[in-house]
Design a protein around this motif. Structure first.
Motif, PDB file in Angstrom:
ATOM      1  N   ALA A 198      34.287  49.370  57.197  1.00  0.00           N
ATOM      2  CA  ALA A 198      34.283  50.239  55.415  1.00  0.00           C
ATOM      3  C   ALA A 198      33.414  51.180  56.102  1.00  0.00           C
ATOM      4  O   ALA A 198      32.809  51.611  56.712  1.00  0.00           O
ATOM      5  N   ASP A 199      33.802  52.382  54.873  1.00  0.00           N
ATOM      6  CA  ASP A 199      32.658  53.369  54.614  1.00  0.00           C
ATOM      7  C   ASP A 199      31.633  52.737  53.520  1.00  0.00           C
ATOM      8  O   ASP A 199      31.313  51.393  53.018  1.00  0.00           O
ATOM      9  N   VAL A 200      30.771  53.702  53.989  1.00  0.00           N
ATOM     10  CA  VAL A 200      30.004  53.390  52.938  1.00  0.00           C
ATOM     11  C   VAL A 200      30.167  53.144  51.194  1.00  0.00           C
ATOM     12  O   VAL A 200      30.056  51.815  50.514  1.00  0.00           O
ATOM     13  N   PRO A 201      31.162  53.688  50.566  1.00  0.00           N
ATOM     14  CA  PRO A 201      31.762  53.449  49.564  1.00  0.00           C
ATOM     15  C   PRO A 201      32.390  51.998  49.303  1.00  0.00           C
ATOM     16  O   PRO A 201      32.266  51.306  47.864  1.00  0.00           O
ATOM     17  N   GLY A 202      33.446  51.345  50.433  1.00  0.00           N
ATOM     18  CA  GLY A 202      34.376  50.707  50.322  1.00  0.00           C
ATOM     19  C   GLY A 202      32.933  49.176  50.070  1.00  0.00           C
ATOM     20  O   GLY A 202      33.265  48.560  49.790  1.00  0.00           O
ATOM     21  N   LEU A 203      31.566  49.101  51.078  1.00  0.00           N
ATOM     22  CA  LEU A 203      30.833  48.234  51.302  1.00  0.00           C
ATOM     23  C   LEU A 203      30.080  48.350  49.765  1.00  0.00           C
ATOM     24  O   LEU A 203      29.927  46.929  49.593  1.00  0.00           O
ATOM     25  N   THR A 204      30.218  49.482  48.918  1.00  0.00           N
ATOM     26  CA  THR A 204      29.900  48.974  47.794  1.00  0.00           C
ATOM     27  C   THR A 204      30.893  48.066  47.095  1.00  0.00           C
ATOM     28  O   THR A 204      30.078  47.445  46.071  1.00  0.00           O
ATOM     29  N   ALA A 205      32.126  48.950  46.735  1.00  0.00           N
ATOM     30  CA  ALA A 205      33.134  47.916  46.537  1.00  0.00           C
ATOM     31  C   ALA A 205      33.013  46.752  47.211  1.00  0.00           C
ATOM     32  O   ALA A 205      33.452  45.881  45.820  1.00  0.00           O
ATOM     33  N   LEU A 206      32.936  46.172  47.816  1.00  0.00           N
ATOM     34  CA  LEU A 206      33.540  44.880  48.236  1.00  0.00           C
ATOM     35  C   LEU A 206      32.231  44.067  47.784  1.00  0.00           C
ATOM     36  O   LEU A 206      32.260  42.909  47.639  1.00  0.00           O
ATOM     37  N   LYS A 207      30.892  44.859  47.691  1.00  0.00           N
ATOM     38  CA  LYS A 207      29.766  44.030  46.702  1.00  0.00           C
ATOM     39  C   LYS A 207      29.694  43.988  45.390  1.00  0.00           C
ATOM     40  O   LYS A 207      29.906  42.234  44.721  1.00  0.00           O
ATOM     41  N   MET A 208      30.498  44.763  44.755  1.00  0.00           N
ATOM     42  CA  MET A 208      31.185  44.760  43.240  1.00  0.00           C
ATOM     43  C   MET A 208      31.679  43.724  43.430  1.00  0.00           C
ATOM     44  O   MET A 208      31.965  42.714  42.380  1.00  0.00           O
ATOM     45  N   ARG A 209      32.834  43.484  44.085  1.00  0.00           N
ATOM     46  CA  ARG A 209      33.772  42.233  44.100  1.00  0.00           C
ATOM     47  C   ARG A 209      33.324  41.202  44.389  1.00  0.00           C
ATOM     48  O   ARG A 209      34.178  40.325  43.650  1.00  0.00           O
ATOM     49  N   ARG A 210      32.674  41.101  45.279  1.00  0.00           N
ATOM     50  CA  ARG A 210      31.488  39.092  45.605  1.00  0.00           C
ATOM     51  C   ARG A 210      30.998  39.047  44.322  1.00  0.00           C
ATOM     52  O   ARG A 210      30.739  38.411  44.512  1.00  0.00           O
ATOM     53  N   LEU A 211      30.605  39.896  43.325  1.00  0.00           N
ATOM     54  CA  LEU A 211      29.582  39.580  42.484  1.00  0.00           C
ATOM     55  C   LEU A 211      30.648  39.770  41.126  1.00  0.00           C
ATOM     56  O   LEU A 211      30.415  38.712  40.480  1.00  0.00           O
ATOM     57  N   LEU A 212      31.200  40.047  41.339  1.00  0.00           N
ATOM     58  CA  LEU A 212      32.730  39.498  40.299  1.00  0.00           C
ATOM     59  C   LEU A 212      32.818  38.401  40.613  1.00  0.00           C
ATOM     60  O   LEU A 212      33.451  37.492  39.868  1.00  0.00           O
ATOM     61  N   ASP A 213      33.377  37.719  41.978  1.00  0.00           N
ATOM     62  CA  ASP A 213      34.089  36.642  42.061  1.00  0.00           C
ATOM     63  C   ASP A 213      33.310  35.930  41.881  1.00  0.00           C
ATOM     64  O   ASP A 213      33.727  34.597  42.207  1.00  0.00           O
ATOM     65  N   GLY A 214      31.751  36.089  41.611  1.00  0.00           N
ATOM     66  CA  GLY A 214      31.193  35.252  41.414  1.00  0.00           C
ATOM     67  C   GLY A 214      30.651  34.619  40.829  1.00  0.00           C
ATOM     68  O   GLY A 214      29.790  33.499  40.120  1.00  0.00           O
ATOM     69  N   ASP A 215      31.405  34.888  39.383  1.00  0.00           N
ATOM     70  CA  ASP A 215      30.887  35.069  37.850  1.00  0.00           C
ATOM     71  C   ASP A 215      32.025  33.870  37.321  1.00  0.00           C
ATOM     72  O   ASP A 215      33.572  34.479  37.502  1.00  0.00           O
ATOM     73  N   ARG A 216      32.128  33.323  36.393  1.00  0.00           N
ATOM     74  CA  ARG A 216      33.057  31.961  36.487  1.00  0.00           C
ATOM     75  C   ARG A 216      34.146  32.945  34.792  1.00  0.00           C
ATOM     76  O   ARG A 216      35.514  32.687  34.609  1.00  0.00           O
ATOM     77  N   ASP A 217      33.224  34.102  34.380  1.00  0.00           N
ATOM     78  CA  ASP A 217      34.217  34.867  33.282  1.00  0.00           C
ATOM     79  C   ASP A 217      33.972  36.288  33.940  1.00  0.00           C
ATOM     80  O   ASP A 217      33.227  36.922  32.857  1.00  0.00           O
ATOM     81  N   ARG A 218      35.492  35.988  33.992  1.00  0.00           N
ATOM     82  CA  ARG A 218      35.488  37.198  35.579  1.00  0.00           C
ATOM     83  C   ARG A 218      36.327  38.774  34.100  1.00  0.00           C
ATOM     84  O   ARG A 218      35.180  39.838  33.568  1.00  0.00           O
TER      85      ARG A 218
END
Length: 141
Positions: free
Chosen positions: A80-100
């Motif tokens: 991944a590139d740096v923007p891709g890494l940020t997107a991965l982090k955002m997706r993981r945070l989103l996936d970790g919340d029940r109320d998407r």
């Protein structure tokens, strides 16, 4: 009571995300898979080798890098590139919340007008058949 180690004079403590970005950036500048020692050297050498390995291992857990055994050590490759890494982090945070839906709604309403316009344009671009094919890796030939 144990005394905390003081940072070296002239150095500053970097945030984990900043280090991950620097390590990933160094890997992306490499012409081939590289060792942790290579990454350490190309970051200026002020980081401990163990810190570099820790960051690489965290990036591996986030699927931002891959590794392959070479002799007694590993060589590392960015996936991944740096923007891709940020997107991965955002997706993981989103996936970790029940109320998407609530998270996305809150995120969207907090965007600046320019970011909202950019997001709308990106969403519109992915609605076209050509953009969907490109996102899936398909091309007409």
């Amino acid at each position: 009571m144990a005394q905390r180690e003081q940072p070296r004079r002239g150095s500053r403590r970097r945030a984990q995300g900043e280090l991950e970005g620097q390590v990933l950036g160094a890997l992306r500048r490499a012409d081939a898979p590289v060792t942790a020692a290579w990454v350490q050297q190309h970051l200026g050498g002020d980081l401990a080798y163990t810190t570099v390995v820790t960051i690489l291992t965290r990036l591996l857990a986030k699927d931002a890098v891959s590794r392959e055994r070479q002799g007694r050590s590993f060589v590392w490759t960015p996936t991944a590139d740096v923007p891709g890494l940020t997107a991965l982090k955002m997706r993981r945070l989103l996936d970790g919340d029940r109320d998407r839906e609530a998270v996305l709604a809150s995120f969207f309403t907090a965007l600046s007008p320019d970011d909202e316009q950019l997001l709308r344009a990106l969403l519109d671009a992915t609605d076209t058949p050509d953009a969907a094919d490109m996102a899936d890796g398909r091309t007409e030939g």
